[in-house]
Scaffold this motif. Structure first.
Motif, PDB file in Angstrom:
ATOM      1  N   LYS A  53       0.816  -1.211   0.000  1.00 13.27           N
ATOM      2  CA  LYS A  53       0.000   0.000   0.000  1.00 13.27           C
ATOM      3  C   LYS A  53       0.853   1.267   0.000  1.00 13.27           C
ATOM      4  O   LYS A  53       0.530   2.244  -0.666  1.00 13.27           O
ATOM      5  CB  LYS A  53      -0.938  -0.016   1.214  1.00 13.27           C
ATOM      6  CG  LYS A  53      -2.041   1.048   1.188  1.00 13.27           C
ATOM      7  CD  LYS A  53      -2.983   0.850   2.361  1.00 13.27           C
ATOM      8  CE  LYS A  53      -4.102   1.876   2.348  1.00 13.27           C
ATOM      9  NZ  LYS A  53      -5.046   1.654   1.229  1.00 13.27           N
ATOM     10  N   ASN A  54       1.969   1.242   0.748  1.00 15.01           N
ATOM     11  CA  ASN A  54       2.797   2.450   0.814  1.00 15.01           C
ATOM     12  C   ASN A  54       3.964   2.441  -0.180  1.00 15.01           C
ATOM     13  O   ASN A  54       4.801   3.345  -0.177  1.00 15.01           O
ATOM     14  CB  ASN A  54       3.307   2.698   2.244  1.00 15.01           C
ATOM     15  CG  ASN A  54       4.241   1.615   2.740  1.00 15.01           C
ATOM     16  OD1 ASN A  54       4.951   0.978   1.964  1.00 15.01           O
ATOM     17  ND2 ASN A  54       4.253   1.389   4.063  1.00 15.01           N
ATOM     18  N   GLY A  55       4.026   1.402  -1.018  1.00 12.08           N
ATOM     19  CA  GLY A  55       4.989   1.397  -2.115  1.00 12.08           C
ATOM     20  C   GLY A  55       6.384   0.924  -1.770  1.00 12.08           C
ATOM     21  O   GLY A  55       7.320   1.174  -2.536  1.00 12.08           O
ATOM     22  N   THR A  56       6.553   0.207  -0.652  1.00 17.67           N
ATOM     23  CA  THR A  56       7.883  -0.307  -0.307  1.00 17.67           C
ATOM     24  C   THR A  56       8.066  -1.764  -0.710  1.00 17.67           C
ATOM     25  O   THR A  56       9.163  -2.293  -0.575  1.00 17.67           O
ATOM     26  CB  THR A  56       8.162  -0.144   1.201  1.00 17.67           C
ATOM     27  OG1 THR A  56       7.156  -0.842   1.942  1.00 17.67           O
ATOM     28  CG2 THR A  56       8.158   1.324   1.593  1.00 17.67           C
ATOM     29  N   ARG A  57       7.021  -2.421  -1.163  1.00 11.41           N
ATOM     30  CA  ARG A  57       7.150  -3.763  -1.724  1.00 11.41           C
ATOM     31  C   ARG A  57       6.604  -3.737  -3.140  1.00 11.41           C
ATOM     32  O   ARG A  57       5.535  -3.176  -3.402  1.00 11.41           O
ATOM     33  CB  ARG A  57       6.402  -4.799  -0.881  1.00 11.41           C
ATOM     34  CG  ARG A  57       6.453  -6.200  -1.509  1.00 11.41           C
ATOM     35  CD  ARG A  57       5.859  -7.283  -0.636  1.00 11.41           C
ATOM     36  NE  ARG A  57       5.885  -8.560  -1.335  1.00 11.41           N
ATOM     37  CZ  ARG A  57       5.547  -9.735  -0.805  1.00 11.41           C
ATOM     38  NH1 ARG A  57       5.172  -9.803   0.460  1.00 11.41           N
ATOM     39  NH2 ARG A  57       5.600 -10.840  -1.527  1.00 11.41           N
ATOM     40  N   HIS A  58       7.330  -4.360  -4.058  1.00 16.02           N
ATOM     41  CA  HIS A  58       6.935  -4.385  -5.460  1.00 16.02           C
ATOM     42  C   HIS A  58       7.139  -5.785  -6.017  1.00 16.02           C
ATOM     43  O   HIS A  58       7.889  -6.593  -5.472  1.00 16.02           O
ATOM     44  CB  HIS A  58       7.777  -3.398  -6.273  1.00 16.02           C
ATOM     45  CG  HIS A  58       7.732  -1.996  -5.762  1.00 16.02           C
ATOM     46  ND1 HIS A  58       6.729  -1.117  -6.074  1.00 16.02           N
ATOM     47  CD2 HIS A  58       8.575  -1.326  -4.930  1.00 16.02           C
ATOM     48  CE1 HIS A  58       6.942   0.032  -5.479  1.00 16.02           C
ATOM     49  NE2 HIS A  58       8.055  -0.052  -4.778  1.00 16.02           N
ATOM     50  N   ALA A  59       6.463  -6.042  -7.108  1.00 13.44           N
ATOM     51  CA  ALA A  59       6.649  -7.287  -7.854  1.00 13.44           C
ATOM     52  C   ALA A  59       6.723  -6.932  -9.327  1.00 13.44           C
ATOM     53  O   ALA A  59       6.636  -5.769  -9.712  1.00 13.44           O
ATOM     54  CB  ALA A  59       5.505  -8.257  -7.575  1.00 13.44           C
ATOM     55  N   ALA A  60       6.900  -7.954 -10.156  1.00 13.40           N
ATOM     56  CA  ALA A  60       6.940  -7.719 -11.598  1.00 13.40           C
ATOM     57  C   ALA A  60       5.644  -7.062 -12.056  1.00 13.40           C
ATOM     58  O   ALA A  60       4.558  -7.383 -11.563  1.00 13.40           O
ATOM     59  CB  ALA A  60       7.159  -9.041 -12.331  1.00 13.40           C
TER      60      ALA A  60
END
Length: 210
Positions: A144-151
């Motif tokens: 939600k806060n943009g510190t975890r991402h995926a492809a």
């Protein structure tokens, strides 16, 4: 490989069954494609937990795949859910989100991607049962806060932005309280149509990972 992954089990527990502190997740029995994707995400900066980044930063794709295959093959028993102080209304909302979703908020049910039994769907979607509430809510928060991402397209990031903090707490609580079937395994359904387009799933399917 068990000896080579001793550093992993220091946090994730023997065989990857998870530690008891409520944060490090169980990795045992997760689909190999999912585990591989997460290791690559740490190595390439899409996930940023410092210890994990340090451990995998210089490892090759083949080595990461071997690690993923190793933990995917482990199936130690699950412990019973840890008791929580949660209101019936909160649990009811969590159950609704997990099993039915919320059409008004454009939120599909968890079971639509993670399997009818919520034990995961191969090749790249993990099970949600047997995970502590703190870990589940922490990962929702990171997306939600943009510190975890995926492809890309990052389906979980898109989904997390549609959930309120209250809904994240509710669904995390409900999921953490569900017992895990004794024979829990990820469903092998590589051709399933998902409600959201997920880049990680597409990559695993293309690579033919289990």
């Amino acid at each position: 490989m068990a000896q080579r992954t001793a550093a992993c089990t220091g946090c994730h527990g023997e065989q990857g069954r998870a530690a008891s502190d409520g944060y490090y997740p169980r990795i045992a029995g997760k689909p190999a494609g999912y585990l591989y994707n997460q290791l690559v995400n740490f190595r390439e900066g899409r996930r940023t937990y410092p210890m994990m980044v340090y451990m995998v930063s210089h490892l090759s794709d083949d080595y990461l795949q071997a690690m993923a295959d190793h933990f995917a093959s482990q199936h130690p028993p699950y412990p019973p859910p840890q008791p929580l102080q949660v209101s019936p209304a909160q649990l009811a909302r969590g159950r609704q989100l997990a099993l039915d979703g919320d059409r008004k908020a454009d939120v599909p049910a968890c079971v639509a991607c993670h399997g009818k039994a919520l034990t995961g769907m191969a090749p790249a979607i993990p099970g949600l049962l047997g995970l502590p509430r703190d870990y589940l809510s922490g990962q929702f928060g990171a997306w939600k806060n943009g510190t975890r991402h995926a492809a890309q397209p990052d389906c979980m990031a898109a989904l997390a932005t549609r959930l309120s903090v209250e809904d994240i707490s509710a669904v995390s609580a409900w999921l953490s309280q569900q017992p895990v079937p004794a024979d829990a395994r990820a469903v092998s359904d590589s051709a399933a149509t998902l409600p959201l387009e997920c880049g990680s799933v597409a990559q695993a399917r293309k690579a033919g990972r289990p």
